[in-house]
Motif scaffolding. Structure first.
Motif, PDB file in Angstrom:
ATOM      1  N   ARG A   1       0.845  -1.195   0.000  1.00 36.00           N
ATOM      2  CA  ARG A   1       0.000   0.000   0.000  1.00 36.00           C
ATOM      3  C   ARG A   1       0.879   1.244   0.000  1.00 36.00           C
ATOM      4  NH1 ARG A   1      -4.885   0.696   4.170  1.00 36.00           N
ATOM      5  NH2 ARG A   1      -5.733  -0.862   2.741  1.00 36.00           N
ATOM      6  N   PHE A   2       0.485   2.238  -0.785  1.00 36.98           N
ATOM      7  CA  PHE A   2       1.262   3.476  -0.851  1.00 36.98           C
ATOM      8  C   PHE A   2       0.296   4.660  -0.786  1.00 36.98           C
ATOM      9  CE2 PHE A   2       3.269   6.979  -3.071  1.00 36.98           C
ATOM     10  CZ  PHE A   2       4.494   7.033  -2.438  1.00 36.98           C
ATOM     11  N   PRO A   3       0.545   5.617   0.128  1.00 35.22           N
ATOM     12  CA  PRO A   3       1.576   5.577   1.169  1.00 35.22           C
ATOM     13  C   PRO A   3       1.104   4.748   2.362  1.00 35.22           C
ATOM     14  CG  PRO A   3       0.353   7.617   1.333  1.00 35.22           C
ATOM     15  CD  PRO A   3      -0.226   6.878   0.157  1.00 35.22           C
ATOM     16  N   THR A   4       2.030   4.362   3.222  1.00 41.17           N
ATOM     17  CA  THR A   4       1.696   3.626   4.432  1.00 41.17           C
ATOM     18  C   THR A   4       1.888   4.511   5.648  1.00 41.17           C
ATOM     19  OG1 THR A   4       3.959   2.798   4.609  1.00 41.17           O
ATOM     20  CG2 THR A   4       2.378   1.404   3.465  1.00 41.17           C
ATOM     21  N   VAL A   5       1.192   4.174   6.716  1.00 42.73           N
ATOM     22  CA  VAL A   5       1.361   4.878   7.982  1.00 42.73           C
ATOM     23  C   VAL A   5       2.641   4.368   8.643  1.00 42.73           C
ATOM     24  CG1 VAL A   5       0.361   5.288  10.268  1.00 42.73           C
ATOM     25  CG2 VAL A   5      -1.128   5.142   8.246  1.00 42.73           C
ATOM     26  N   PRO A   6       3.549   5.247   9.060  1.00 42.71           N
ATOM     27  CA  PRO A   6       4.783   4.778   9.708  1.00 42.71           C
ATOM     28  C   PRO A   6       4.483   3.869  10.895  1.00 42.71           C
ATOM     29  CG  PRO A   6       4.900   7.131   9.255  1.00 42.71           C
ATOM     30  CD  PRO A   6       3.490   6.713   8.957  1.00 42.71           C
ATOM     31  N   ARG A   7       5.240   2.787  11.017  1.00 44.04           N
ATOM     32  CA  ARG A   7       4.989   1.829  12.093  1.00 44.04           C
ATOM     33  C   ARG A   7       5.361   2.387  13.465  1.00 44.04           C
ATOM     34  NH1 ARG A   7       7.244  -0.774   8.503  1.00 44.04           N
ATOM     35  NH2 ARG A   7       9.183  -1.227   9.599  1.00 44.04           N
ATOM     36  N   SER A   8       6.087   3.512  13.476  1.00 40.41           N
ATOM     37  CA  SER A   8       6.443   4.129  14.759  1.00 40.41           C
ATOM     38  C   SER A   8       5.258   4.815  15.413  1.00 40.41           C
ATOM     39  CB  SER A   8       7.579   5.142  14.558  1.00 40.41           C
ATOM     40  OG  SER A   8       7.187   6.144  13.617  1.00 40.41           O
ATOM     41  N   LEU A   9       4.220   5.141  14.621  1.00 43.81           N
ATOM     42  CA  LEU A   9       3.038   5.796  15.190  1.00 43.81           C
ATOM     43  C   LEU A   9       2.184   4.775  15.942  1.00 43.81           C
ATOM     44  CD1 LEU A   9       1.951   8.181  12.267  1.00 43.81           C
ATOM     45  CD2 LEU A   9       3.313   8.713  14.301  1.00 43.81           C
ATOM     46  N   PRO A  10       1.627   5.162  17.072  1.00 43.44           N
ATOM     47  CA  PRO A  10       0.852   4.201  17.892  1.00 43.44           C
ATOM     48  C   PRO A  10      -0.577   4.014  17.398  1.00 43.44           C
ATOM     49  CG  PRO A  10       0.951   6.301  19.017  1.00 43.44           C
ATOM     50  CD  PRO A  10       1.775   6.466  17.755  1.00 43.44           C
ATOM     51  N   THR A  11      -0.744   3.690  16.107  1.00 44.63           N
ATOM     52  CA  THR A  11      -2.082   3.430  15.587  1.00 44.63           C
ATOM     53  C   THR A  11      -2.569   2.079  16.099  1.00 44.63           C
ATOM     54  OG1 THR A  11      -1.254   2.302  13.612  1.00 44.63           O
ATOM     55  CG2 THR A  11      -1.498   4.699  13.477  1.00 44.63           C
ATOM     56  N   ARG A  12      -3.849   1.834  15.915  1.00 41.46           N
ATOM     57  CA  ARG A  12      -4.423   0.563  16.381  1.00 41.46           C
ATOM     58  C   ARG A  12      -3.756  -0.621  15.704  1.00 41.46           C
ATOM     59  NH1 ARG A  12     -10.513  -0.679  14.782  1.00 41.46           N
ATOM     60  NH2 ARG A  12      -9.444  -0.689  12.770  1.00 41.46           N
ATOM     61  N   ASP A  13      -3.557  -0.541  14.371  1.00 46.94           N
ATOM     62  CA  ASP A  13      -2.947  -1.657  13.653  1.00 46.94           C
ATOM     63  C   ASP A  13      -1.478  -1.838  14.030  1.00 46.94           C
ATOM     64  OD1 ASP A  13      -5.289  -2.270  12.410  1.00 46.94           O
ATOM     65  OD2 ASP A  13      -4.706  -1.554  10.425  1.00 46.94           O
ATOM     66  N   ASN A  14      -0.756  -0.730  14.218  1.00 46.82           N
ATOM     67  CA  ASN A  14       0.654  -0.847  14.598  1.00 46.82           C
ATOM     68  C   ASN A  14       0.806  -1.472  15.981  1.00 46.82           C
ATOM     69  OD1 ASN A  14       1.579   0.203  12.206  1.00 46.82           O
ATOM     70  ND2 ASN A  14       1.847   2.276  12.977  1.00 46.82           N
ATOM     71  N   ARG A  15      -0.081  -1.080  16.894  1.00 43.84           N
ATOM     72  CA  ARG A  15      -0.024  -1.676  18.241  1.00 43.84           C
ATOM     73  C   ARG A  15      -0.348  -3.159  18.166  1.00 43.84           C
ATOM     74  NH1 ARG A  15      -3.115   2.859  19.618  1.00 43.84           N
ATOM     75  NH2 ARG A  15      -4.912   1.536  20.010  1.00 43.84           N
ATOM     76  N   ARG A  16      -1.327  -3.503  17.335  1.00 42.30           N
ATOM     77  CA  ARG A  16      -1.687  -4.919  17.237  1.00 42.30           C
ATOM     78  C   ARG A  16      -0.576  -5.711  16.559  1.00 42.30           C
ATOM     79  NH1 ARG A  16      -7.121  -8.049  15.014  1.00 42.30           N
ATOM     80  NH2 ARG A  16      -6.284 -10.117  15.534  1.00 42.30           N
ATOM     81  N   TYR A  17       0.093  -5.119  15.573  1.00 41.99           N
ATOM     82  CA  TYR A  17       1.216  -5.812  14.936  1.00 41.99           C
ATOM     83  C   TYR A  17       2.261  -6.190  15.975  1.00 41.99           C
ATOM     84  CZ  TYR A  17       5.892  -6.007  12.917  1.00 41.99           C
ATOM     85  OH  TYR A  17       7.184  -6.362  12.641  1.00 41.99           O
TER      86      TYR A  17
END
Length: 410
Positions: free
Chosen positions: A175-191
């Motif tokens: 996917r482009f662009p992607t949300v940086p994984r450093s941000l505490p989004t719901r998906d990043n936290r779940r990852y």
């Protein structure tokens, strides 16, 4: 000179590459031939080879590379390791897991989740979301093949974590662009949570693996004569098996079942028929739809010299539909695989080819045989609710929208 496929200044073909890589590759071959320079603007040039002869040279002589993101997401397993001594060591240790005798011993482990799924969720007269069901089923098969009935292993947690991670990795890579994984989004936290869950489950199972012919036991057996995987490497290898071997197989089965629903005249129930159906499905919609290599030395392809340092891509999607190689290349025809055929070796490489061919391709085909034969014994597949409008290129080629055929009694 090598024919060149160009795009707008600065951007080149980059946006087309992101939005419609398959269409771009097909146009490149159709308009420019079997070796093409793709203009990626400020990102430079990418060479593409489409004829089996060029594919052979690229895959045998080119050096495999991987985006750092893939290793960050999945760890340092065989699937994410670049060419070199470490890759060779890992490959040598992994190969015995997929020996035909060992796979035959694992059939009861694989059949169990198939029967459970069809007994509990499939009903004649209803529609089935093939993408969702095949993802759920291949996740369950992979978890059982890895852990078996090892006591105290939280397989439910592993299934839930793996199901989420498959979609997350797809989004991060394609996917482009992607949300940086450093941000505490719901998906990043779940990852971060689910990666930790999977690693914990694997580590727990390593301490009490049981005695079934599982992938985990096979990996642990590498230590018997010394030089096997360390604990950390073993966890990374299991994660690689999970991601590389689940999404691709689930999508291949989705395509096979969808195509069979469109061609009821090609229905069957034998293992040979099932293998032919999977083989033809992954010819039309191959899991490894594009492979990249880097040339460390010049390479002559089709009478042209591609320079050292060049980035080269081959697309099984295009080569599998090459009109000089395949009769009626766009048609779904199982007879291609039910009788001998004399085709160039590198005309068909749905799981890669050469030294880097997917080590688990025999496992994927076995899964396909077991799933398709069991479904065929119970059901016929009627027409889907909505026609397909295209494909989504990601880790594998996903049908859009997800096909939902009607289940009819066998």
């Amino acid at each position: 000179m090598i024919p060149r496929f160009t795009g707008p200044p600065l951007l080149g073909l980059n946006l087309r590459f992101l939005r419609d890589p398959l269409g771009m590759f097909e146009q490149a071959r159709r308009d420019h031939g079997d070796l093409v320079e793709l203009d990626l603007g400020v990102a430079g040039t990418l060479h593409a080879a489409f004829h089996p002869d060029g594919v052979r040279q690229v895959l045998q002589r080119g050096r495999r590379t991987h985006r750092g993101l893939l290793r960050e997401l999945l760890g340092k397993g065989l699937f994410t390791t670049p060419s070199g001594d470490d890759w060779m060591r890992r490959r040598r240790l992994m190969q015995p897991l997929f020996h035909p005798d060992r796979l035959a011993e694992a059939i009861p482990l694989l059949r169990r989740p198939i029967v459970e799924a069809l007994d509990t969720r499939w009903r004649a007269g209803s529609r089935v979301d093939l993408a969702a069901e095949m993802k759920r089923l291949t996740v369950a098969m992979m978890i059982d093949a890895t852990f078996g009935g090892a006591p105290g292993v939280d397989k439910a947690a592993a299934r839930e974590a793996l199901s989420f991670l498959l979609g997350y990795v797809d989004e991060q890579l394609f996917r482009f662009p992607t949300v940086p994984r450093s941000l505490p989004t719901r998906d990043n936290r779940r990852y971060r949570r689910d990666i930790a869950v999977l690693r914990r489950v694997i580590e727990d199972a390593m301490r009490r693996p049981g005695d079934e012919p599982t992938f985990l036991n096979g990996l642990l057996d590498t230590r018997a004569s010394g030089g096997g995987f360390t604990d950390e490497e073993l966890v990374d290898e299991v994660l690689s098996i999970f991601i590389a071997g689940t999404e691709t197989t689930g999508t291949a089965l989705t395509w096979a079942l969808h195509l069979l629903s469109q061609h009821p005249e090609q229905r069957g129930t034998s293992a040979e028929w099932a293998r032919a159906a999977v083989s033809e499905a992954v010819r039309l919609y191959p899991p490894a739809w594009a492979l990249r290599r880097v040339l460390d030395e010049p390479l002559e392809i089709g009478g042209h010299e591609v320079p050292a340092g060049a980035r080269v891509i081959v697309s099984s999607y295009v080569t599998h539909r090459h009109p000089d190689i395949w009769d009626h290349p766009g048609q779904f025809r199982l007879d291609r695989w039910l009788e001998p055929a004399n085709r160039p070796r590198f005309s068909y490489f749905p799981f890669g080819a050469g030294a880097h061919q997917c080590v688990g391709n025999a496992f994927a085909l076995l899964e396909g045989e077991l799933v398709l034969t069991e479904i065929a014994r119970r059901f016929q597949l009627g027409p889907p609710e909505r026609p397909l409008t295209g494909t989504k290129p990601a880790i594998a080629l996903t049908p859009v929208p997800a096909p939902q055929p009607l289940l009819l009694p066998a």
